[in-house]
Write a protein that holds these residues in place. Structure first.
Motif, PDB file in Angstrom:
ATOM      1  N   MET A  39       0.859  -1.174   0.000  1.00  0.00           N
ATOM      2  CA  MET A  39       0.000   0.000   0.000  1.00  0.00           C
ATOM      3  C   MET A  39       0.898   1.228   0.000  1.00  0.00           C
ATOM      4  SD  MET A  39      -3.124   0.922   2.566  1.00  0.00           S
ATOM      5  CE  MET A  39      -4.185  -0.177   1.633  1.00  0.00           C
ATOM      6  N   SER A  40       0.481   2.269  -0.672  1.00  0.00           N
ATOM      7  CA  SER A  40       1.273   3.489  -0.725  1.00  0.00           C
ATOM      8  C   SER A  40       0.841   4.448   0.373  1.00  0.00           C
ATOM      9  CB  SER A  40       1.128   4.164  -2.092  1.00  0.00           C
ATOM     10  OG  SER A  40      -0.175   4.724  -2.236  1.00  0.00           O
ATOM     11  N   ALA A 220       3.283   2.338   5.478  1.00  0.00           N
ATOM     12  CA  ALA A 220       3.227   1.690   4.163  1.00  0.00           C
ATOM     13  C   ALA A 220       4.622   1.349   3.644  1.00  0.00           C
ATOM     14  CB  ALA A 220       2.514   2.606   3.167  1.00  0.00           C
ATOM     15  N   SER A 221       5.567   1.125   4.555  1.00  0.00           N
ATOM     16  CA  SER A 221       6.978   1.055   4.179  1.00  0.00           C
ATOM     17  C   SER A 221       7.433  -0.305   3.676  1.00  0.00           C
ATOM     18  CB  SER A 221       7.847   1.438   5.386  1.00  0.00           C
ATOM     19  OG  SER A 221       7.632   0.519   6.455  1.00  0.00           O
ATOM     20  N   GLU A 222       6.592  -1.333   3.734  1.00  0.00           N
ATOM     21  CA  GLU A 222       7.063  -2.658   3.358  1.00  0.00           C
ATOM     22  C   GLU A 222       6.112  -3.329   2.376  1.00  0.00           C
ATOM     23  OE1 GLU A 222       8.392  -5.215   6.465  1.00  0.00           O
ATOM     24  OE2 GLU A 222       9.204  -3.579   7.671  1.00  0.00           O
ATOM     25  N   SER A 223       6.653  -4.244   1.611  1.00  0.00           N
ATOM     26  CA  SER A 223       5.860  -5.071   0.711  1.00  0.00           C
ATOM     27  C   SER A 223       6.538  -6.433   0.629  1.00  0.00           C
ATOM     28  CB  SER A 223       5.749  -4.437  -0.677  1.00  0.00           C
ATOM     29  OG  SER A 223       7.034  -4.308  -1.266  1.00  0.00           O
ATOM     30  N   ILE A 224       5.824  -7.390   0.076  1.00  0.00           N
ATOM     31  CA  ILE A 224       6.361  -8.745  -0.008  1.00  0.00           C
ATOM     32  C   ILE A 224       7.168  -8.921  -1.292  1.00  0.00           C
ATOM     33  CG2 ILE A 224       5.713 -11.151  -0.388  1.00  0.00           C
ATOM     34  CD1 ILE A 224       3.693 -10.958   1.704  1.00  0.00           C
ATOM     35  N   GLU A 225       8.315  -9.506  -1.134  1.00  0.00           N
ATOM     36  CA  GLU A 225       9.166  -9.852  -2.273  1.00  0.00           C
ATOM     37  C   GLU A 225       9.251 -11.372  -2.352  1.00  0.00           C
ATOM     38  OE1 GLU A 225      13.264  -8.010  -3.439  1.00  0.00           O
ATOM     39  OE2 GLU A 225      13.656  -9.709  -2.100  1.00  0.00           O
ATOM     40  N   THR A 226       9.008 -11.915  -3.532  1.00  0.00           N
ATOM     41  CA  THR A 226       9.056 -13.367  -3.730  1.00  0.00           C
ATOM     42  C   THR A 226      10.271 -13.735  -4.568  1.00  0.00           C
ATOM     43  OG1 THR A 226       6.642 -13.557  -3.598  1.00  0.00           O
ATOM     44  CG2 THR A 226       7.826 -15.378  -4.616  1.00  0.00           C
ATOM     45  N   THR A 227      11.070 -14.644  -4.062  1.00  0.00           N
ATOM     46  CA  THR A 227      12.213 -15.174  -4.808  1.00  0.00           C
ATOM     47  C   THR A 227      12.036 -16.688  -4.933  1.00  0.00           C
ATOM     48  OG1 THR A 227      13.492 -15.407  -2.755  1.00  0.00           O
ATOM     49  CG2 THR A 227      13.767 -13.362  -3.996  1.00  0.00           C
ATOM     50  N   TYR A 228      12.800 -17.274  -5.818  1.00  0.00           N
ATOM     51  CA  TYR A 228      12.686 -18.716  -6.047  1.00  0.00           C
ATOM     52  C   TYR A 228      14.005 -19.389  -5.716  1.00  0.00           C
ATOM     53  CZ  TYR A 228       8.202 -17.839  -8.211  1.00  0.00           C
ATOM     54  OH  TYR A 228       6.896 -17.464  -8.411  1.00  0.00           O
ATOM     55  N   VAL A 229      13.938 -20.391  -4.856  1.00  0.00           N
ATOM     56  CA  VAL A 229      15.110 -21.157  -4.439  1.00  0.00           C
ATOM     57  C   VAL A 229      14.875 -22.609  -4.857  1.00  0.00           C
ATOM     58  CG1 VAL A 229      16.544 -21.872  -2.509  1.00  0.00           C
ATOM     59  CG2 VAL A 229      15.473 -19.603  -2.502  1.00  0.00           C
ATOM     60  N   HIS A 230      15.691 -23.096  -5.781  1.00  0.00           N
ATOM     61  CA  HIS A 230      15.545 -24.457  -6.310  1.00  0.00           C
ATOM     62  C   HIS A 230      14.124 -24.704  -6.814  1.00  0.00           C
ATOM     63  CE1 HIS A 230      19.511 -25.249  -4.771  1.00  0.00           C
ATOM     64  NE2 HIS A 230      19.137 -25.004  -3.530  1.00  0.00           N
ATOM     65  N   LYS A 239      11.699  -3.680   3.033  1.00  0.00           N
ATOM     66  CA  LYS A 239      11.420  -2.257   3.231  1.00  0.00           C
ATOM     67  C   LYS A 239      11.644  -1.472   1.950  1.00  0.00           C
ATOM     68  CE  LYS A 239      14.141  -1.379   6.751  1.00  0.00           C
ATOM     69  NZ  LYS A 239      14.731  -0.595   7.874  1.00  0.00           N
ATOM     70  N   SER A 240      10.704  -0.592   1.655  1.00  0.00           N
ATOM     71  CA  SER A 240      10.890   0.367   0.569  1.00  0.00           C
ATOM     72  C   SER A 240      11.224   1.744   1.121  1.00  0.00           C
ATOM     73  CB  SER A 240       9.621   0.449  -0.286  1.00  0.00           C
ATOM     74  OG  SER A 240       8.499   0.778   0.506  1.00  0.00           O
ATOM     75  N   VAL A 241      11.016   1.915   2.433  1.00  0.00           N
ATOM     76  CA  VAL A 241      11.337   3.155   3.140  1.00  0.00           C
ATOM     77  C   VAL A 241      12.184   2.777   4.349  1.00  0.00           C
ATOM     78  CG1 VAL A 241      10.394   5.114   4.421  1.00  0.00           C
ATOM     79  CG2 VAL A 241       9.200   4.275   2.396  1.00  0.00           C
ATOM     80  N   ARG A 242      13.230   3.528   4.627  1.00  0.00           N
ATOM     81  CA  ARG A 242      14.149   3.154   5.705  1.00  0.00           C
ATOM     82  C   ARG A 242      13.474   3.149   7.066  1.00  0.00           C
ATOM     83  NH1 ARG A 242      19.041   7.041   7.327  1.00  0.00           N
ATOM     84  NH2 ARG A 242      17.241   8.151   8.183  1.00  0.00           N
ATOM     85  N   ASP A 243      12.723   4.208   7.372  1.00  0.00           N
ATOM     86  CA  ASP A 243      12.114   4.331   8.701  1.00  0.00           C
ATOM     87  C   ASP A 243      10.742   3.673   8.710  1.00  0.00           C
ATOM     88  OD1 ASP A 243      14.328   5.773   9.564  1.00  0.00           O
ATOM     89  OD2 ASP A 243      13.446   7.703   8.991  1.00  0.00           O
ATOM     90  N   ASN A 244      10.694   2.445   9.224  1.00  0.00           N
ATOM     91  CA  ASN A 244       9.443   1.682   9.228  1.00  0.00           C
ATOM     92  C   ASN A 244       8.881   1.508  10.643  1.00  0.00           C
ATOM     93  OD1 ASN A 244      11.407  -0.078  10.202  1.00  0.00           O
ATOM     94  ND2 ASN A 244      10.416  -1.886   9.319  1.00  0.00           N
ATOM     95  N   GLU A 245       9.270   2.418  11.569  1.00  0.00           N
ATOM     96  CA  GLU A 245       8.854   2.250  12.969  1.00  0.00           C
ATOM     97  C   GLU A 245       7.342   2.382  13.157  1.00  0.00           C
ATOM     98  OE1 GLU A 245      12.955   2.716  12.594  1.00  0.00           O
ATOM     99  OE2 GLU A 245      11.481   4.270  12.080  1.00  0.00           O
TER     100      GLU A 245
END
Length: 290
Positions: A39-40, A220-230, A239-245
């Protein structure tokens, strides 16, 4: 598949991996977890509403979450209402060296406040979670000092990983204080789902409109990132923003609410017919003078 079975499967998909399986196998569509759990700050601003005292009379209790940094403590106050509805009442940034007792005195003062409700009650903060991942010795001293004041303040530590409970007992911090582990990924996902609700209903999360821009950016500082392992998908919040407190303190405030025994919270006394004492007095006065 029937519509009912699809709806049940969607409700049961509480993790990013489970939702990806739902999209791929049930709907036959690609899944973008970053969109599903993001979310923005602009969207939050547009969704925000006036929240000021006196607050709604249906509030059952208030919890708080405190995130500790080098030069500040950020504390957020969240009201809990029926049907899983929550309201962010306020978010305070307490500046000061967190090695210094004066900064913790600011947190002590913040937790001593009460919140006026529309029915005349003053609600104190019922429970508080303080992040112990930073400045553990100071957190231990603070939690113990709050216990001497009969306040329910607990030390919490965020633990990543899907499928973890919102809050669970952990070990002991430096052999001096028991801590609670917060399943931060699970709580963040639940908070972002609530924030994406546009219509009021069960599990809705009210966001206030009176806070500075940094608060909405942090929430709104975080979102999910999906990577693939094997060949297997692995999802995590980034985090997309440093200060996520603002998000972290919101997570702690919602998580520690799970330690509250709601059935033990007494409902406010009701006057006959739902009338206030002032209304009853006015009626008696009118009858007496008729």
């Amino acid at each position: 598949s029937s519509l009912e079975s699809l709806a049940r499967a969607w409700d049961a998909a509480t993790t990013a991996e489970a939702r990806q399986v739902y999209y791929n196998l049930k709907l036959g569509e690609p899944f973008d977890s970053a969109i599903d759990f993001s979310m923005s700050s602009l969207e939050l601003r547009q969704r925000a509403a006036p929240i000021k005292p006196p607050f709604s009379k249906d509030i059952e209790f208030v919890s708080a979450g405190a995130d500790v940094q080098d030069g500040r403590i950020e504390v957020q106050f969240v009201a809990h209402q029926p049907n899983g509805v929550t309201t962010i009442l306020n978010h305070d940034v307490l500046h000061g060296d967190t090695f210094a007792s004066s900064t913790w005195e600011k947190l002590d003062a913040a937790l001593s406040q009460t919140f006026p409700l529309a029915d005349g009650r003053q609600l104190p903060v019922l429970i508080t979670g303080v992040d112990c991942g930073h400045r553990p010795d100071a957190v231990i001293d603070f939690v113990l000092s709050q216990a001497r004041k009969s306040r329910q303040v607990v030390a919490v530590k965020g633990v990543a990983g899907w499928g973890r409970p919102f809050i669970d007992r952990g070990g002991r911090l430096k052999k001096r204080l028991g801590i609670y582990l917060v399943g931060v990924d699970s709580v963040k996902a639940a908070i972002y789902r609530r924030l994406q609700k546009l219509e009021y209903g069960a599990d809705y999360l009210h966001v206030p409109d009176h806070l500075p821009d940094a608060f909405y950016a942090g929430l709104a500082s975080e979102s999910i990132e999906t990577t693939y392992v094997h060949g297997f998908a692995r999802s995590r919040f980034v985090k997309s923003v440093r200060d996520n407190e603002a998000l972290d303190s919101c997570v702690y405030a919602h998580a520690v609410a799970g330690l509250v025994n709601r059935s033990a919270i007494k409902s406010p006394p009701q006057q006959p017919g739902g009338q206030s004492i002032r209304e009853l007095a006015a009626k008696l006065h009118a009858i007496h003078n008729s």
